[in-house]
Design a protein around this motif. Structure first.
Motif, mmCIF file in Angstrom:
data_model
loop_
_atom_site.group_PDB
_atom_site.id
_atom_site.type_symbol
_atom_site.label_atom_id
_atom_site.label_comp_id
_atom_site.label_asym_id
_atom_site.label_seq_id
_atom_site.Cartn_x
_atom_site.Cartn_y
_atom_site.Cartn_z
ATOM 1 N N ALA A 183 -10.071 16.358 -42.935
ATOM 2 C CA ALA A 183 -10.393 17.546 -43.737
ATOM 3 C C ALA A 183 -10.182 17.223 -45.207
ATOM 4 O O ALA A 183 -9.187 16.587 -45.573
ATOM 5 C CB ALA A 183 -9.523 18.730 -43.336
ATOM 6 N N PRO A 184 -11.097 17.637 -46.073
ATOM 7 C CA PRO A 184 -10.869 17.458 -47.509
ATOM 8 C C PRO A 184 -9.614 18.225 -47.918
ATOM 9 O O PRO A 184 -9.323 19.301 -47.386
ATOM 10 C CB PRO A 184 -12.110 18.079 -48.150
ATOM 11 C CG PRO A 184 -13.139 18.118 -47.066
ATOM 12 C CD PRO A 184 -12.384 18.272 -45.782
ATOM 13 N N ALA A 185 -8.870 17.690 -48.854
ATOM 14 C CA ALA A 185 -7.608 18.317 -49.264
ATOM 15 C C ALA A 185 -7.745 19.807 -49.564
ATOM 16 O O ALA A 185 -6.924 20.601 -49.101
ATOM 17 C CB ALA A 185 -7.001 17.565 -50.440
ATOM 18 N N PRO A 186 -8.777 20.266 -50.316
ATOM 19 C CA PRO A 186 -8.845 21.703 -50.613
ATOM 20 C C PRO A 186 -9.076 22.587 -49.386
ATOM 21 O O PRO A 186 -8.808 23.784 -49.431
ATOM 22 C CB PRO A 186 -10.020 21.840 -51.579
ATOM 23 C CG PRO A 186 -10.398 20.475 -51.998
ATOM 24 C CD PRO A 186 -9.804 19.519 -51.019
ATOM 25 N N ALA A 187 -9.563 22.012 -48.286
ATOM 26 C CA ALA A 187 -9.784 22.793 -47.065
ATOM 27 C C ALA A 187 -8.531 22.852 -46.191
ATOM 28 O O ALA A 187 -8.462 23.666 -45.272
ATOM 29 C CB ALA A 187 -10.947 22.214 -46.263
ATOM 30 N N SER A 188 -7.548 22.010 -46.487
ATOM 31 C CA SER A 188 -6.302 22.058 -45.726
ATOM 32 C C SER A 188 -5.515 23.300 -46.132
ATOM 33 O O SER A 188 -5.796 23.911 -47.173
ATOM 34 C CB SER A 188 -5.464 20.798 -45.997
ATOM 35 O OG SER A 188 -4.961 20.809 -47.322
ATOM 36 N N ARG A 189 -4.544 23.668 -45.341
ATOM 37 C CA ARG A 189 -3.762 24.866 -45.651
ATOM 38 C C ARG A 189 -3.092 24.755 -47.018
ATOM 39 O O ARG A 189 -3.249 25.620 -47.879
ATOM 40 C CB ARG A 189 -2.707 25.116 -44.562
ATOM 41 C CG ARG A 189 -2.066 26.510 -44.679
ATOM 42 C CD ARG A 189 -0.652 26.536 -44.150
ATOM 43 N NE ARG A 189 0.230 25.673 -44.896
ATOM 44 C CZ ARG A 189 0.779 25.975 -46.086
ATOM 45 N NH1 ARG A 189 0.521 27.116 -46.672
ATOM 46 N NH2 ARG A 189 1.591 25.125 -46.691
ATOM 47 N N LEU A 190 -2.386 23.673 -47.263
ATOM 48 C CA LEU A 190 -1.686 23.496 -48.529
ATOM 49 C C LEU A 190 -2.668 23.280 -49.682
ATOM 50 O O LEU A 190 -2.503 23.850 -50.766
ATOM 51 C CB LEU A 190 -0.711 22.320 -48.434
ATOM 52 C CG LEU A 190 0.092 21.997 -49.680
ATOM 53 C CD1 LEU A 190 0.934 23.187 -50.129
ATOM 54 C CD2 LEU A 190 0.975 20.775 -49.426
ATOM 55 N N GLY A 191 -3.695 22.481 -49.469
ATOM 56 C CA GLY A 191 -4.684 22.239 -50.513
ATOM 57 C C GLY A 191 -5.379 23.514 -50.953
ATOM 58 O O GLY A 191 -5.663 23.706 -52.146
ATOM 59 N N GLU A 222 -4.073 26.478 -50.945
ATOM 60 C CA GLU A 222 -3.116 27.190 -51.800
ATOM 61 C C GLU A 222 -3.160 26.637 -53.219
ATOM 62 O O GLU A 222 -3.074 27.388 -54.192
ATOM 63 C CB GLU A 222 -1.701 27.100 -51.228
ATOM 64 C CG GLU A 222 -1.492 27.886 -49.952
ATOM 65 C CD GLU A 222 -1.734 29.380 -50.137
ATOM 66 O OE1 GLU A 222 -1.307 29.941 -51.172
ATOM 67 O OE2 GLU A 222 -2.341 30.007 -49.249
ATOM 68 N N LEU A 223 -3.293 25.329 -53.353
ATOM 69 C CA LEU A 223 -3.388 24.712 -54.676
ATOM 70 C C LEU A 223 -4.715 25.072 -55.348
ATOM 71 O O LEU A 223 -4.756 25.342 -56.550
ATOM 72 C CB LEU A 223 -3.206 23.199 -54.561
ATOM 73 C CG LEU A 223 -1.835 22.762 -54.034
ATOM 74 C CD1 LEU A 223 -1.820 21.265 -53.762
ATOM 75 C CD2 LEU A 223 -0.725 23.171 -54.982
ATOM 76 N N TRP A 224 -5.797 25.092 -54.570
ATOM 77 C CA TRP A 224 -7.106 25.491 -55.111
ATOM 78 C C TRP A 224 -7.020 26.901 -55.696
ATOM 79 O O TRP A 224 -7.513 27.165 -56.789
ATOM 80 C CB TRP A 224 -8.169 25.435 -54.005
ATOM 81 C CG TRP A 224 -9.517 25.876 -54.475
ATOM 82 C CD1 TRP A 224 -10.010 27.157 -54.507
ATOM 83 C CD2 TRP A 224 -10.551 25.052 -55.016
ATOM 84 N NE1 TRP A 224 -11.290 27.171 -55.015
ATOM 85 C CE2 TRP A 224 -11.641 25.888 -55.341
ATOM 86 C CE3 TRP A 224 -10.667 23.684 -55.244
ATOM 87 C CZ2 TRP A 224 -12.824 25.401 -55.890
ATOM 88 C CZ3 TRP A 224 -11.848 23.202 -55.782
ATOM 89 C CH2 TRP A 224 -12.908 24.061 -56.100
ATOM 90 N N VAL A 284 -12.368 24.812 -41.765
ATOM 91 C CA VAL A 284 -13.776 25.148 -42.010
ATOM 92 C C VAL A 284 -13.866 26.514 -42.699
ATOM 93 O O VAL A 284 -14.639 26.681 -43.651
ATOM 94 C CB VAL A 284 -14.592 25.118 -40.695
ATOM 95 C CG1 VAL A 284 -15.969 25.748 -40.887
ATOM 96 C CG2 VAL A 284 -14.722 23.690 -40.177
ATOM 97 N N GLU A 285 -13.080 27.485 -42.252
ATOM 98 C CA GLU A 285 -13.076 28.807 -42.889
ATOM 99 C C GLU A 285 -12.698 28.706 -44.363
ATOM 100 O O GLU A 285 -13.312 29.343 -45.223
ATOM 101 C CB GLU A 285 -12.105 29.749 -42.176
ATOM 102 C CG GLU A 285 -12.578 30.220 -40.818
ATOM 103 C CD GLU A 285 -11.503 31.030 -40.097
ATOM 104 O OE1 GLU A 285 -10.567 31.533 -40.766
ATOM 105 O OE2 GLU A 285 -11.605 31.154 -38.865
ATOM 106 N N ARG A 286 -11.690 27.894 -44.663
ATOM 107 C CA ARG A 286 -11.278 27.723 -46.059
ATOM 108 C C ARG A 286 -12.376 27.039 -46.864
ATOM 109 O O ARG A 286 -12.632 27.408 -48.012
ATOM 110 C CB ARG A 286 -9.979 26.925 -46.126
ATOM 111 C CG ARG A 286 -8.784 27.676 -45.597
ATOM 112 C CD ARG A 286 -7.510 26.873 -45.821
ATOM 113 N NE ARG A 286 -6.444 27.449 -45.038
ATOM 114 C CZ ARG A 286 -6.003 26.961 -43.881
ATOM 115 N NH1 ARG A 286 -6.512 25.844 -43.392
ATOM 116 N NH2 ARG A 286 -5.043 27.570 -43.220
ATOM 117 N N ALA A 287 -12.978 26.015 -46.280
ATOM 118 C CA ALA A 287 -14.071 25.311 -46.961
ATOM 119 C C ALA A 287 -15.207 26.286 -47.274
ATOM 120 O O ALA A 287 -15.751 26.283 -48.390
ATOM 121 C CB ALA A 287 -14.571 24.151 -46.103
#
Length: 192
Positions: A105-113, A115-117, A181-184
């Motif tokens: 998963a790309p970092a921004p799509a991860s749970r923590l990523g 949050e940073l986005w 996927v939802e975050r992405a």
């Protein structure tokens, strides 16, 4: 509930070590450690958050991940850093982020990523340097853009990465990857 930090001199001038604790539930509970560098000359300031406690059950929630305490910690770090000043956050304590990153998963799509986005970071890199053992564990590095043009370039790169990820994982029955996927998709919708 309050965050408290004991601060001491780091390894070199301008670096400080913080032992961060949460006051609540009848005492002080270890939350994490952090290093903060104030910058010097052409070296930009940075913050690293590591040794995060995965849970704080005695103060009303079972997981640090997604908790109000995590939100405050990330908010403070994001507010302290300017454009292109790195924030490094270890994620081995966060089972969802660890799982998602390990499966591509790309970092921004991860749970923590994600949050940073949400806090304005647009450039991401996933790190692990085992040599020397001074670099710490697996972490996400995130930085805010230098300006509008820089942000447009970064967002274009993130968009392509997220679109490829969504094509590959959309419809997954795996709970953690479906959340990624939802975050992405949420990020992509916000970019339109």
């Amino acid at each position: 509930m309050r965050l408290r930090a004991s601060i001491s001199q780091g390894r070199f001038s301008g670096e400080f070590f913080l032992a961060v604790r949460v006051e609540g539930g009848g005492g002080l509970l270890e939350l994490c450690n952090s290093l903060a560098f104030c910058g010097r000359g052409f070296y930009r300031p940075w913050i690293e958050i590591y040794n995060v406690s995965p849970s704080l059950p005695t103060i009303g929630f079972s997981s640090t991940a997604g908790s109000p305490v995590e939100a405050v910690l990330l908010d403070l770090a994001a507010e302290a850093l300017g454009p292109a000043e790195p924030l490094y956050v270890e994620y081995a304590w966060d089972s969802e982020t660890l799982y998602q990153i390990q499966r591509g998963a790309p970092a921004p799509a991860s749970r923590l990523g994600f949050e940073l986005w949400r806090r304005g970071f647009r450039w991401f890199k996933v790190w692990y340097h085992p040599e020397g053992f001074m670099e710490g564990g697996e972490k996400i590095q995130a930085e805010k853009p230098l300006g509008r043009d820089h942000e447009e370039r970064l967002v274009g790169e993130v968009r392509r990465e997220l679109e490829g990820f969504v094509r590959m994982w959309r419809g997954s029955s795996n709970e953690f990857m479906a959340r990624a996927v939802e975050r992405a998709l949420a990020i992509l919708d916000g970019l339109r």
